[in-house]
Design an enzyme around this catalytic site. Structure first.
Site, PDB file in Angstrom:
ATOM      1  N   HIS A 106       7.998  37.305  27.465  1.00 54.81           N
ATOM      2  CA  HIS A 106       6.543  37.448  27.368  1.00 54.81           C
ATOM      3  C   HIS A 106       6.210  38.940  27.404  1.00 54.81           C
ATOM      4  CE1 HIS A 106       2.366  37.510  28.170  1.00 54.81           C
ATOM      5  NE2 HIS A 106       2.479  37.766  29.456  1.00 54.81           N
TER       6      HIS A 106
ATOM      7  N   CYS B 274       0.527  32.696  30.934  1.00 56.41           N
ATOM      8  CA  CYS B 274       1.443  33.396  30.026  1.00 56.41           C
ATOM      9  C   CYS B 274       2.765  32.662  29.838  1.00 56.41           C
ATOM     10  CB  CYS B 274       1.687  34.814  30.521  1.00 56.41           C
ATOM     11  SG  CYS B 274       0.177  35.755  30.606  1.00 56.41           S
TER      12      CYS B 274
ATOM     13  N   ASN C 297      -0.965  42.373  25.782  1.00 51.60           N
ATOM     14  CA  ASN C 297      -0.544  41.105  26.382  1.00 51.60           C
ATOM     15  C   ASN C 297      -1.424  39.993  25.806  1.00 51.60           C
ATOM     16  OD1 ASN C 297      -0.213  38.868  28.031  1.00 51.60           O
ATOM     17  ND2 ASN C 297      -0.180  40.027  29.948  1.00 51.60           N
TER      18      ASN C 297
HETATM   19  N1  ACO Z   1      -6.344  53.752  33.759  1.00 53.55           N
HETATM   20  C1  ACO Z   1      -6.149  54.705  34.696  1.00 53.55           C
HETATM   21  N2  ACO Z   1      -5.814  54.416  35.971  1.00 53.55           N
HETATM   22  C2  ACO Z   1      -5.677  53.117  36.289  1.00 53.55           C
HETATM   23  C3  ACO Z   1      -5.875  52.086  35.354  1.00 53.55           C
HETATM   24  C4  ACO Z   1      -6.226  52.441  34.049  1.00 53.55           C
HETATM   25  N3  ACO Z   1      -6.420  51.538  33.074  1.00 53.55           N
HETATM   26  N4  ACO Z   1      -5.665  50.885  35.974  1.00 53.55           N
HETATM   27  C5  ACO Z   1      -5.344  51.154  37.245  1.00 53.55           C
HETATM   28  N5  ACO Z   1      -5.353  52.503  37.446  1.00 53.55           N
HETATM   29  C6  ACO Z   1      -5.053  53.230  38.660  1.00 53.55           C
HETATM   30  C7  ACO Z   1      -5.297  52.418  39.911  1.00 53.55           C
HETATM   31  O1  ACO Z   1      -6.640  52.498  40.305  1.00 53.55           O
HETATM   32  C8  ACO Z   1      -4.365  53.073  40.895  1.00 53.55           C
HETATM   33  O2  ACO Z   1      -4.987  54.234  41.374  1.00 53.55           O
HETATM   34  P1  ACO Z   1      -4.822  54.660  42.925  1.00 53.55           P
HETATM   35  O3  ACO Z   1      -3.339  54.887  43.108  1.00 53.55           O
HETATM   36  O4  ACO Z   1      -5.661  55.887  42.998  1.00 53.55           O
HETATM   37  O5  ACO Z   1      -5.328  53.485  43.696  1.00 53.55           O
HETATM   38  C9  ACO Z   1      -3.177  53.523  40.036  1.00 53.55           C
HETATM   39  O6  ACO Z   1      -3.660  53.539  38.680  1.00 53.55           O
HETATM   40  C10 ACO Z   1      -1.968  52.633  40.132  1.00 53.55           C
HETATM   41  O7  ACO Z   1      -2.374  51.279  39.948  1.00 53.55           O
HETATM   42  P2  ACO Z   1      -1.332  50.091  40.015  1.00 53.55           P
HETATM   43  O8  ACO Z   1      -2.056  48.787  39.843  1.00 53.55           O
HETATM   44  O9  ACO Z   1      -0.453  50.233  41.224  1.00 53.55           O
HETATM   45  O10 ACO Z   1      -0.480  50.398  38.710  1.00 53.55           O
HETATM   46  P3  ACO Z   1       0.890  49.773  38.276  1.00 53.55           P
HETATM   47  O11 ACO Z   1       1.852  50.838  38.028  1.00 53.55           O
HETATM   48  O12 ACO Z   1       1.300  48.606  39.145  1.00 53.55           O
HETATM   49  O13 ACO Z   1       0.520  49.136  36.855  1.00 53.55           O
HETATM   50  C11 ACO Z   1       0.055  47.004  35.835  1.00 53.55           C
HETATM   51  C12 ACO Z   1      -0.437  48.099  36.771  1.00 53.55           C
HETATM   52  C13 ACO Z   1       0.215  47.584  34.449  1.00 53.55           C
HETATM   53  C14 ACO Z   1      -0.977  45.879  35.783  1.00 53.55           C
HETATM   54  C15 ACO Z   1       1.415  46.450  36.321  1.00 53.55           C
HETATM   55  O14 ACO Z   1       1.360  46.184  37.700  1.00 53.55           O
HETATM   56  C16 ACO Z   1       1.848  45.193  35.607  1.00 53.55           C
HETATM   57  O15 ACO Z   1       2.125  45.175  34.429  1.00 53.55           O
HETATM   58  N6  ACO Z   1       1.979  44.051  36.329  1.00 53.55           N
HETATM   59  C17 ACO Z   1       2.440  42.802  35.763  1.00 53.55           C
HETATM   60  C18 ACO Z   1       1.360  42.114  34.995  1.00 53.55           C
HETATM   61  C19 ACO Z   1       1.886  40.802  34.444  1.00 53.55           C
HETATM   62  O16 ACO Z   1       3.030  40.675  34.088  1.00 53.55           O
HETATM   63  N7  ACO Z   1       1.045  39.777  34.426  1.00 53.55           N
HETATM   64  C20 ACO Z   1       1.531  38.468  34.083  1.00 53.55           C
HETATM   65  C21 ACO Z   1       1.077  38.033  32.821  1.00 53.55           C
HETATM   66  S1  ACO Z   1      -0.629  37.947  32.698  1.00 53.55           S
HETATM   67  C22 ACO Z   1      -1.027  36.286  32.588  1.00 53.55           C
HETATM   68  O17 ACO Z   1      -0.394  35.363  33.082  1.00 53.55           O
HETATM   69  C23 ACO Z   1      -2.307  36.010  31.913  1.00 53.55           C
END
Ligand code: ACO
Length: 328
Positions: free
Chosen positions: A253, A115, A283
């Site tokens: 990004h 990214c 994204n």
């Molecule tokens: N729908 C419903 N529930 C979900 C989903 C979904 N799509 N996905 C995960 N959950 C659940 C999980 O199972 C978890 O449940 P649990 O608590 O029972 O275990 C709960 O939701 C919380 O999951 P988290 O992963 O802790 O959720 P978080 O609030 O961290 O959000 C996210 C996840 C959106 C991925 C976030 O962490 C994020 O944006 N991170 C940064 C990503 C990023 O910037 N990546 C870099 C660029 S990508 C690249 O380089 C290609």
């Protein structure tokens, strides 16, 4: 800096596939909801390719940028595509684009910094162009992320979209757009985002099963971004003699609306200075910054040649992160 060594942004173009997948569409096969996706990420929909390759999307974005500038493809000396979803290991996406647009004089290659790819590719292109005999370079961020995500994994499938953005750089004698940069990598944390892993397989090895799909520890990357990106933005601005207040827009990004809000809070800069279009595109990895830049130009918020000051910031797999300070 002597004349004809300065590099400016001449035009920008984008292309996204027609097919739109809404959050509700995803609930047809994933245990997820519009409420979860919107509140955790800000994403409402994404564009998904049904027939077009990464090179197809990049070609259309490149055509758009060339058309807006009125520049012929034959005048382009360099084509760089930033992508983590190439169509093949060879030929590169950039070589296919070079052929598709008819940039017969251009050298062409891909860069993979996930990214952060568009920031990396722009940095390389600016330096190569200023040192080359050519007048124009195309920097393209293009992804078909839909072919690298596991559509049964709700933790990643809901996040990504497909698209491409292209920026035409021009060597000229009066404007230098690239004021400064601060770009990093930390490979020791590379396992936080793995995609397209291929097993060593030859007559001397025992085949190991590997997951070829994108796997991400979202929480790790979220924490890494909050720790690294505000410092990175502050550095690129202040090391070049400016204050954060001097920056018109921070183009981050588009990974997560909550992340962007957290960065704006940490920098004590109003959220209005952090434009977003993640709600429409999800994204799109290396494509997100040029797609956003093109949107802002189309909306009239950003005008090329206006002397507005921008920071373009990428972060993601590698891990990689970096910012460019741009004067339009
Ligand atoms: N729908 C419903 N529930 C979900 C989903 C979904 N799509 N996905 C995960 N959950 C659940 C999980 O199972 C978890 O449940 P649990 O608590 O029972 O275990 C709960 O939701 C919380 O999951 P988290 O992963 O802790 O959720 P978080 O609030 O961290 O959000 C996210 C996840 C959106 C991925 C976030 O962490 C994020 O944006 N991170 C940064 C990503 C990023 O910037 N990546 C870099 C660029 S990508 C690249 O380089 C290609």
């Amino acid at each position: 800096m002597s004349s004809q060594k300065k590099v400016k942004i001449r035009s920008v173009g984008k292309y996204v596939p027609d097919k739109v997948l809404t959050n509700d569409d995803l609930t047809e096969w994933l245990d997820t909801s519009d409420e979860w996706i919107t509140s955790r990420t800000g994403i409402q929909q994404r564009h998904i390719s049904t027939v077009e390759s990464t090179a197809d999307l990049c070609t259309k974005a490149a055509h758009e940028a060339l058309k807006k500038a009125g520049v012929a493809a034959e005048a382009v000396g360099l084509v760089i595509v930033a992508t983590m979803s190439p169509d093949a290991q060879s030929p590169s996406v950039a070589c296919t684009v070079q052929a598709n647009i008819g940039a017969a004089q251009a050298m062409a290659f891909d860069i993979n910094a996930a990214c952060s790819g568009f920031v990396y590719a722009s940095s390389v292109a600016e330096k190569m162009l200023s040192a080359s005999p050519y007048q124009y370079a195309l920097v393209i961020g293009g992804e078909v992320m839909s072919k690298v995500v596991d559509w049964q994994d709700r933790s990643t499938a809901v996040l990504f979209g497909d698209g491409a953005g292209a920026m035409l750089l021009e060597k000229n004698s009066d404007t230098h757009s690239f004021i400064g940069e601060d770009i990093h990598a930390d490979g020791s944390r590379g396992r936080s985002l793995v995609s397209g892993e291929t097993a060593l397989e030859n007559p001397l090895t025992i085949k190991r099963e590997m997951n070829p799909y994108l796997q991400m520890s979202g929480r790790d990357i979220f924490d890494f971004v909050i720790r690294s990106v505000p410092k990175n933005i502050r550095t690129v601005v202040e090391d070049n003699g400016l204050d954060l207040e001097d920056v018109d827009y921070f183009l981050l990004h588009q990974a997560n609306a909550r992340l962007i809000k957290a960065v704006s809070k940490k920098l004590k800069q109003p959220i209005e200075k952090f434009p977003q279009n993640i709600q429409y595109f999800g994204n799109t990895s290396a494509a997100s910054i040029p797609i956003l830049l093109d949107d802002l130009i189309e909306r009239g918020d950003i005008q090329l040649g206006s002397k507005q000051t921008l920071v373009l910031t990428g972060f993601g797999g590698g891990l990689t992160w970096g910012s460019l300070l741009i004067n339009l």
